[in-house]
Structure formats: structure tokens, C-alpha cells
Write an enzyme that holds these catalytic residues in place. Structure first.
Site, mmCIF file in Angstrom:
data_model
loop_
_atom_site.group_PDB
_atom_site.id
_atom_site.type_symbol
_atom_site.label_atom_id
_atom_site.label_comp_id
_atom_site.label_asym_id
_atom_site.label_seq_id
_atom_site.Cartn_x
_atom_site.Cartn_y
_atom_site.Cartn_z
ATOM 1 N N GLY A 13 19.970 27.006 41.051
ATOM 2 C CA GLY A 13 21.144 27.229 40.209
ATOM 3 C C GLY A 13 21.220 26.123 39.163
ATOM 4 N N ALA A 15 22.659 23.238 39.097
ATOM 5 C CA ALA A 15 22.469 21.850 39.542
ATOM 6 C C ALA A 15 20.995 21.561 39.829
ATOM 7 C CB ALA A 15 23.324 21.576 40.780
ATOM 8 N N TYR A 44 25.984 34.495 38.377
ATOM 9 C CA TYR A 44 27.106 35.441 38.319
ATOM 10 C C TYR A 44 28.349 34.862 37.656
ATOM 11 C CZ TYR A 44 24.143 38.155 41.339
ATOM 12 O OH TYR A 44 23.083 38.862 41.834
ATOM 13 N N ALA A 45 28.291 33.591 37.272
ATOM 14 C CA ALA A 45 29.478 32.973 36.657
ATOM 15 C C ALA A 45 29.805 33.705 35.365
ATOM 16 C CB ALA A 45 29.227 31.496 36.402
ATOM 17 N N GLN A 46 31.070 34.060 35.219
ATOM 18 C CA GLN A 46 31.455 34.888 34.072
ATOM 19 C C GLN A 46 32.223 34.089 33.035
ATOM 20 O OE1 GLN A 46 34.052 37.747 35.848
ATOM 21 N NE2 GLN A 46 32.409 38.973 36.710
ATOM 22 N N GLY A 48 33.275 31.011 32.098
ATOM 23 C CA GLY A 48 32.780 30.034 31.153
ATOM 24 C C GLY A 48 32.639 28.644 31.713
ATOM 25 N N GLU A 112 41.943 29.033 29.992
ATOM 26 C CA GLU A 112 42.112 29.577 31.337
ATOM 27 C C GLU A 112 43.271 28.870 32.015
ATOM 28 O OE1 GLU A 112 38.330 29.289 33.324
ATOM 29 O OE2 GLU A 112 37.706 31.237 32.582
ATOM 30 N N HIS A 229 39.518 33.321 45.035
ATOM 31 C CA HIS A 229 39.811 33.826 43.691
ATOM 32 C C HIS A 229 40.803 34.964 43.828
ATOM 33 C CE1 HIS A 229 39.431 35.312 39.646
ATOM 34 N NE2 HIS A 229 38.738 34.234 39.349
ATOM 35 N N ARG A 275 44.967 29.046 40.570
ATOM 36 C CA ARG A 275 44.360 30.077 41.415
ATOM 37 C C ARG A 275 44.962 30.198 42.804
ATOM 38 N NH1 ARG A 275 38.003 29.548 40.023
ATOM 39 N NH2 ARG A 275 38.335 30.590 38.041
ATOM 40 N N HIS A 336 35.734 32.161 47.071
ATOM 41 C CA HIS A 336 35.052 32.023 45.790
ATOM 42 C C HIS A 336 34.275 30.726 45.653
ATOM 43 C CE1 HIS A 336 34.359 32.784 41.603
ATOM 44 N NE2 HIS A 336 35.077 31.760 41.197
ATOM 45 N N GLU A 360 27.617 22.697 43.893
ATOM 46 C CA GLU A 360 28.624 23.175 44.859
ATOM 47 C C GLU A 360 28.361 22.689 46.285
ATOM 48 O OE1 GLU A 360 29.704 27.256 44.149
ATOM 49 O OE2 GLU A 360 30.965 27.312 45.940
ATOM 50 N N ARG A 371 39.744 23.220 42.747
ATOM 51 C CA ARG A 371 38.927 23.108 41.536
ATOM 52 C C ARG A 371 39.630 23.729 40.335
ATOM 53 N NH1 ARG A 371 34.650 26.843 39.248
ATOM 54 N NH2 ARG A 371 35.709 28.379 40.539
ATOM 55 N N LEU A 377 30.487 24.808 36.656
ATOM 56 C CA LEU A 377 29.205 24.863 35.934
ATOM 57 C C LEU A 377 28.950 23.499 35.290
ATOM 58 C CD1 LEU A 377 29.419 28.397 34.248
ATOM 59 C CD2 LEU A 377 27.877 27.706 36.091
HETATM 60 C C1 LIG Z 1 31.185 35.529 40.621
HETATM 61 C C2 LIG Z 1 31.323 34.081 40.289
HETATM 62 C C3 LIG Z 1 31.871 33.698 39.078
HETATM 63 C C4 LIG Z 1 31.992 32.348 38.754
HETATM 64 N N1 LIG Z 1 32.471 32.003 37.518
HETATM 65 C C5 LIG Z 1 32.473 30.691 37.167
HETATM 66 C C6 LIG Z 1 32.821 30.302 35.852
HETATM 67 O O1 LIG Z 1 33.124 31.133 35.004
HETATM 68 N N2 LIG Z 1 32.798 28.986 35.546
HETATM 69 C C7 LIG Z 1 32.455 28.018 36.444
HETATM 70 O O2 LIG Z 1 32.444 26.832 36.110
HETATM 71 N N3 LIG Z 1 32.101 28.372 37.692
HETATM 72 C C8 LIG Z 1 32.087 29.666 38.067
HETATM 73 N N4 LIG Z 1 31.715 30.017 39.333
HETATM 74 C C9 LIG Z 1 31.262 28.964 40.251
HETATM 75 C C10 LIG Z 1 29.885 28.485 39.825
HETATM 76 O O3 LIG Z 1 29.111 29.588 39.458
HETATM 77 C C11 LIG Z 1 29.180 27.735 40.942
HETATM 78 O O4 LIG Z 1 30.015 26.801 41.540
HETATM 79 C C12 LIG Z 1 27.960 27.004 40.399
HETATM 80 O O5 LIG Z 1 27.179 27.886 39.644
HETATM 81 C C13 LIG Z 1 27.161 26.420 41.542
HETATM 82 O O6 LIG Z 1 25.930 25.977 41.048
HETATM 83 P P1 LIG Z 1 24.875 25.328 42.037
HETATM 84 O O7 LIG Z 1 23.681 25.024 41.241
HETATM 85 O O8 LIG Z 1 25.524 24.246 42.796
HETATM 86 O O9 LIG Z 1 24.592 26.478 43.107
HETATM 87 P P2 LIG Z 1 24.036 27.988 42.889
HETATM 88 O O10 LIG Z 1 24.106 28.397 41.483
HETATM 89 O O11 LIG Z 1 24.728 28.850 43.873
HETATM 90 O O12 LIG Z 1 22.526 27.826 43.307
HETATM 91 C C14 LIG Z 1 22.168 27.618 44.651
HETATM 92 C C15 LIG Z 1 20.689 27.878 44.796
HETATM 93 O O13 LIG Z 1 20.241 27.472 46.081
HETATM 94 C C16 LIG Z 1 19.431 28.484 46.655
HETATM 95 N N5 LIG Z 1 19.491 28.342 48.099
HETATM 96 C C17 LIG Z 1 20.551 28.444 48.928
HETATM 97 N N6 LIG Z 1 20.176 28.207 50.209
HETATM 98 C C18 LIG Z 1 18.840 27.935 50.177
HETATM 99 C C19 LIG Z 1 17.881 27.636 51.173
HETATM 100 N N7 LIG Z 1 18.187 27.565 52.474
HETATM 101 N N8 LIG Z 1 16.600 27.429 50.791
HETATM 102 C C20 LIG Z 1 16.235 27.518 49.485
HETATM 103 N N9 LIG Z 1 17.118 27.816 48.490
HETATM 104 C C21 LIG Z 1 18.406 28.012 48.839
HETATM 105 C C22 LIG Z 1 20.050 29.761 46.125
HETATM 106 O O14 LIG Z 1 19.155 30.835 46.240
HETATM 107 C C23 LIG Z 1 20.308 29.340 44.680
HETATM 108 O O15 LIG Z 1 19.129 29.388 43.918
HETATM 109 C C24 LIG Z 1 31.580 31.360 39.680
HETATM 110 C C25 LIG Z 1 31.043 31.743 40.904
HETATM 111 C C26 LIG Z 1 30.909 33.086 41.210
HETATM 112 C C27 LIG Z 1 30.296 33.475 42.525
#
Ligand SMILES: Cc1cc2nc3c(=O)[nH]c(=O)nc-3n(C[C@H](O)[C@H](O)[C@H](O)COP(=O)(O)OP(=O)(O)OC[C@H]3O[C@@H](n4cnc5c(N)ncnc54)[C@H](O)[C@@H]3O)c2cc1C
Length: 511
Positions: A13, A15, A44-46, A48, A112, A229, A275, A336, A360, A371, A377
Site C-alpha cells: 500500500g 506506506a 480503495y481510498a476514495q 482524498g 470534509e 465509517h 465520524r 473502517h 495503518e 482519525r 493516506l
Molecule cells: C474504502 C476505503 C476508503 C478510504 N478512503 C480514504 C481516504 O479517502 N483518505 C484517506 O486518507 N484514507 C482513506 N482510507 C484509509 C486508507 O486507505 C488506509 O488507511 C491507508 O491506505 C493504509 O495504507 P497502508 O499502506 O498502511 O496499508 P494498505 O494500503 O492496506 O496496504 C497493506 C498491504 O499489506 C499487504 N498485506 C497485508 N497482510 C500481509 C501479509 N501477511 N503478507 C504480505 N502482505 C500483506 C496487503 O495486501 C497490502 O498490500 C480508506 C480506506 C478504505 C478501506
């Protein structure tokens, strides 16, 4: 069979990808990711990404809005890092090809809930996360030394003498467990929405990182703070597709099943209340009217504007025969985002040497008890980069290997969370560790989870139940209501006793 690299990033993702770019300057990077590279919460983040780049905005205002949302538990240093460094990382993303929406050539900002200014950048209307993933994947692919292993699910951290040396993961083609050793490991596995029956999170969000780190001895923090959410699509047989907060930001209103507006009875900010307030109001309104949902109403807004501002939501709802410009949209709350996670400092360091975490999965304390929308993001970008940079500079110079004892290297893996365990945990968490909590329900949940944990479970099922227990235990111990954590038996905030973080660590005797 074992293998080695310089740095392991778990998760692709925002991070993980951003951390990988930083690490690549110091050595070979292997990104292990559980599904397709693009499958993540980020995708899936919509709505922003929040950032101060608008002329009438100020860093201090973004700081204050974040602190206010966090209900007394934000780590002030982490918030300062987020809001001060955010603009730099966004401009850098734009330089690397991220295309945010513009008005007459200028970046377009929306507002927002709980933001005092219009500071939310978005892309392709409501597909912000997808654009960020696209740009970051392109950037990592242009950076030499980064290797992706997709469909490679990490199971455990390999730890020796208090130091993380690598991970075990399931090799995609053979389903055998492999060990991968490295100079440092960055966990970026995202959230844990799948702990709940109803969630906006995709299937991959099972909280593996939090559970693996806890199991390996790292400290977890603030696990009771789960954000629900308010407006996920509330249809019986459809996934809980998210209906962005921005829909209320642009003027959408909420109606109960009697067709009446109700939010102002709960909060003077009505639909733009934070929220947790809106989620609880919907929850109580659903109970009061014995309805499975309330409705989001956009029918009074300009139809062409709604279609162009929310194209992805428009298309998805049409699949369920709902035209968001003409129909009431059934909505109900869903899990969420988790504010808690692996405790880190603002450089991504966990309590375990050699292990870093960002996004996250981590808990820097930047979100406190709740949050602020669109801050996550940004958190992934800023703290992903910082964790990568720190891991690169601090990593041990050699890759050390441990004797593969209890990791069953080479065994054929029974590696999926089994369906029965998954379903049972999700039901327990939704009914007793959800939006409204109280002592008897939390104790009931803990007994049920203990019973599930006593069954013979494979590693990932054990991790899943353990994570649920951490959330329930933390929720039981916090006898007050704060931010996203609401206790009907302790409805008030209690700063005298509870203005502190909840920390959980596995007993060193291994029990
Ligand atoms: C529907 C939706 C809408 C959202 N809208 C917003 C928004 O508009 N603005 C905002 O700021 N935030 C939003 N959020 C929250 C935000 O998207 C997340 O908090 C953020 O993207 C998390 O990023 P990340 O890199 O920490 O984790 P993620 O993007 O979840 O990435 C985690 C990664 O780890 C991998 N993974 C997990 N477990 C394992 C494992 N055991 N072994 C190997 N790989 C693994 C997954 O496959 C994935 O690739 C939204 C979330 C959702 C679900």
C-alpha cells in the site's frame, strides 16, 4: 529453503511502496505482498488526501483539527511531523506523476467533516487511492533494486535474541513456507477491518502485521480505537462499499427510515459532525426505528455535478440499481480504520530491534483516539518515507540467520485463516466489540474468543483471534468513552484516569 535480501517490506500500500523507494538507496529491497500488488486499503481510498497547500489554509489549522479529532490522545510530535512534512511529500508525488484533480489548472481542494478548511486533494473524482498506488508502483518500478513478490503471504517474524532478522512467508506457487532474511524489516501490512462482520476494508485487511509483531514481542498500542465509517452501502447481500464522507461534505443529507432528517438531534454540526458521532447517531437511529439502515440523500444536488464528482460511486451503486442522483441510498456504519497498532516512534521504530512499521499497521499516536478524515493516506506517505529512511540508516551491516526451528520451513502451508474461525470472530466483534460497547458484552466477547483460540488453529487463524482479543481486552480496560471508543456504561470522557495510551505486550514466558 532460505533466502536473503537487504531489506524486506511487507505490504504494497502507500506506506510500503513509499518506504521501499527510500530503502532502495541503501540496498536490495524485497516487497512481499499477500495478493496482487495493487490490492490494499490504499487502492480503495476514495475521498482524498489532506494537505496544506491551499493559500487560505495554514499548517497550524491542520495541526489543530487533527488534535481536536484525536480526543486528547494524539502524540503532538507525530501530528507536527505529519502536517509539516505532508506538503513536501505531496509535491514530490506530483513530481513523480500523481495526477490530482484541478480547477482551471490549479489543484482542487474539497472539504470534509471536522476540517476547518478545504484541504482535501482528490484524483479522478473519487479514486484518489488508485491514483496514488498507480504513481507509486510506477515510481518503484523505475527504481533499481526493488523486487516484488506478489501473492506471498507473510506468516511470522523471525526473531533471535530480541532482534527481527526476517520473515517466513508462503511461496505462491508451491504453498511451502519459506524464510527470507534481511538487515531490516518494514511492516506495512495495513488495517484490520476484516475483524468485523461489516467492513469497508478489502479481504487482505486482516491485521496480520499487528498480530505478527505482537506475537514476536513488539508492543501494541491503542488497539481499542477502531473507527466505524458512518456511510457504507447498506444492502443485505452487497459488500459494504464505502460512500465517501465527501458526499456529505458536498451537501448530502441523512434521513431515517421515516424519511426525516435526524443528525441535528445528535450534534449541532449535523451531517458534518465527526465520524464517530455520525456513526453512533445512525446506530441509535437504526435501533430506535428498528431498521437495518438509514438513507443518504443527494437528490437535491445538481445531477451532473454528482456524477462527475463521484463517478466510481455512481457506477458502483448503479450495479445495485441505485441511481445516486435520483434514489435514496441505504447506508449503515461499517468498520473502517484502526487507530491502534504496532507502537512506533515518529521514525517508524518499533520496540523490537530490526523491525520498523508504518501506515495503518503502526501506531505513532498521530490519530489519537480518532482519525481525522483523509489523514491516513498522508500518514502512509510521510511515515512510510521516514520508516524507510531510518531503517536504511540503522540496519545492521550483515544479514544474520536464525536456525529454522519452529517455523516449519519447507512445510506445505495450511496458511489461510479458516472460514469457521474468520466467521465466528467477525460475528463476536461486530455484536460485542463494535460501535457501542459495555462491560458485559466485552466480557462475553472475550470468553467467546478464548474458546475459539483453544481450538487447534493454524498460524494465521491464531493470529486473527489473538488480534481480536487484543482489541476486546483494550476496550474492556478503557472504562470511559473517548473518540471512536464508546462505552454505554461509561459514556463520559475521564481525563483523570484514562488520558493515556493502552499498551499490550506478549508475556516474555511465551504464554
Ligand atoms: C474504502 C476505503 C476508503 C478510504 N478512503 C480514504 C481516504 O479517502 N483518505 C484517506 O486518507 N484514507 C482513506 N482510507 C484509509 C486508507 O486507505 C488506509 O488507511 C491507508 O491506505 C493504509 O495504507 P497502508 O499502506 O498502511 O496499508 P494498505 O494500503 O492496506 O496496504 C497493506 C498491504 O499489506 C499487504 N498485506 C497485508 N497482510 C500481509 C501479509 N501477511 N503478507 C504480505 N502482505 C500483506 C496487503 O495486501 C497490502 O498490500 C480508506 C480506506 C478504505 C478501506
Amino acid at each position: 529453503m532460505t533466502d536473503q535480501t537487504d531489506f524486506i517490506v511487507v505490504g504494497s500500500g502507500v506506506a510500503g511502496l513509499r518506504a521501499a523507494v527510500e530503502l532502495a538507496a541503501a540496498g536490495r529491497v524485497t516487497i512481499l505482498t499477500k495478493d496482487r500488488i495493487t490490492e490494499s486499503n490504499t487502492e480503495y481510498a476514495q475521498g482524498g488526501i489532506a494537505v496544506v497547500l491551499n493559500d487560505d489554509d495554514e499548517i497550524g489549522l491542520h495541526y489543530q483539527d487533527t488534535i481536536d479529532a484525536g480526543a486528547g490522545l494524539c502524540d503532538e510530535e507525530a501530528v507536527a511531523v505529519l502536517v509539516e512534512e505532508g506538503p513536501h511529500y505531496i509535491l514530490e508525488m506530483i513530481d513523480h506523476g500523481a495526477e490530482f484533480d484541478r480547477d482551471a489548472g490549479e489543484l482542487a481542494f474539497t472539504r470534509e467533516a471536522a476540517h476547518s478548511r478545504r484541504r482535501i486533494l482528490h484524483a479522478h473524482g473519487d479514486a484518489t487511492g488508485r491514483e496514488i498506488v498507480r504513481a507509486l508502483v510506477a515510481w518503484t518500478k523505475q527504481t533499481s533494486g526493488i523486487e516484488f513478490r506478489a501473492h506471498a503471504c507473510t506468516q511470522s517474524l523471525i526473531v533471535k535474541h530480541g532482534r527481527c532478522l526476517g520473515v517466513t512467508y508462503v511461496e505462491p506457487d508451491t504453498y511451502r513456507i519459506r524464510a527470507l532474511y534481511a538487515r531490516a524489516v518494514v511492516l506495512a501490512t495495513g488495517g484490520a477491518g476484516q475483524l468485523y462482520l461489516h467492513t469497508t476494508n478489502p479481504d487482505v485487511a486482516t491485521g496480520d502485521g499487528q498480530a505478527m509483531a505482537y506475537r514476536a514481542g513488539a508492543v501494541a498500542a491503542d488497539m481499542e480505537f477502531v473507527q466505524f465509517h458512518p456511510t457504507a452501502l447498506g444492502l443485505a447481500d452487497a459488500p459494504r462499499f464505502l460512500l465517501s464522507e465527501a458526499m456529505r461534505g458536498e451537501g448530502g443529507i441523512l434521513l431515517n427510515s421515516e424519511g426525516k432528517r435526524f443528525m441535528s438531534r445528535y450534534d449541532e454540526r449535523a451531517e458534518l459532525a465527526p465520524r464517530d458521532v455520525v456513526s453512533r447517531a445512525i446506530y441509535f437511529e437504526m435501533q430506535r426505528t428498528s431498521s437495518p439502515n438509514v438513507y443518504l440523500d443527494l437528490r437535491h444536488l445538481d445531477r451532473r455535478f454528482v456524477r462527475s464528482r463521484f463517478p466510481q460511486i455512481f457506477r458502483t451503486c448503479l450495479l445495485y440499481n441505485i441511481d445516486i442522483t435520483r434514489d435514496l441510498i441505504p447506508v449503515s456504519p461499517a468498520a473502517h480504520y484502526i487507530m491502534g497498532g504496532v507502537r512506533t516512534d515518529t521514525f517508524g521504530r518499533t520496540s523490537l530491534a530490526g523491525l520498523y512499521a508504518a501506515g495503518e499497521v503502526a501506531c505513532t499516536g498521530v490519530h489519537g483516539a480518532n482519525r481525522l478524515a483523509s489523514n491516513s493516506l498522508l500518514e502512509g506517505l510521510v511515515f512510510g518515507a521516514r520508516a524507510g529512511e531510518t531503517a536504511a540508516s540503522e540496519a545492521s551491516s550483515d544479514v544474520e540467520r536464525a536456525v529454522a526451528r519452529d517455523w516449519d520451513i519447507g512445510q506445505l502451508a495450511d496458511w489461510r485463516i479458516d472460514d469457521g474461525t474468520r466467521a465466528a470472530v467477525k460475528r463476536v466483534m461486530w455484536s460485542d466489540v463494535g460501535i457501542v460497547r459495555e462491560d458485559s458484552g466485552l466480557n462475553r466477547a472475550l470468553s467467546a474468543l478464548k474458546e475459539i483460540a483453544e481450538r487447534p488453529l493454524n498460524t494465521r487463524s491464531w493470529n486473527f483471534v489473538t488480534l481480536a482479543r487484543l482489541v476486546a481486552e483494550a476496550a474492556l480496560s478503557r472504562r470511559e468513552s473517548r473518540g471512536a471508543h464508546y462505552r454505554s456504561d461509561y459514556p463520559a470522557l475521564d481525563d483523570d484516569i484514562f488520558k493515556l495510551h493502552t499498551l499490550q505486550q506478549r508475556p516474555t514466558d511465551g504464554s
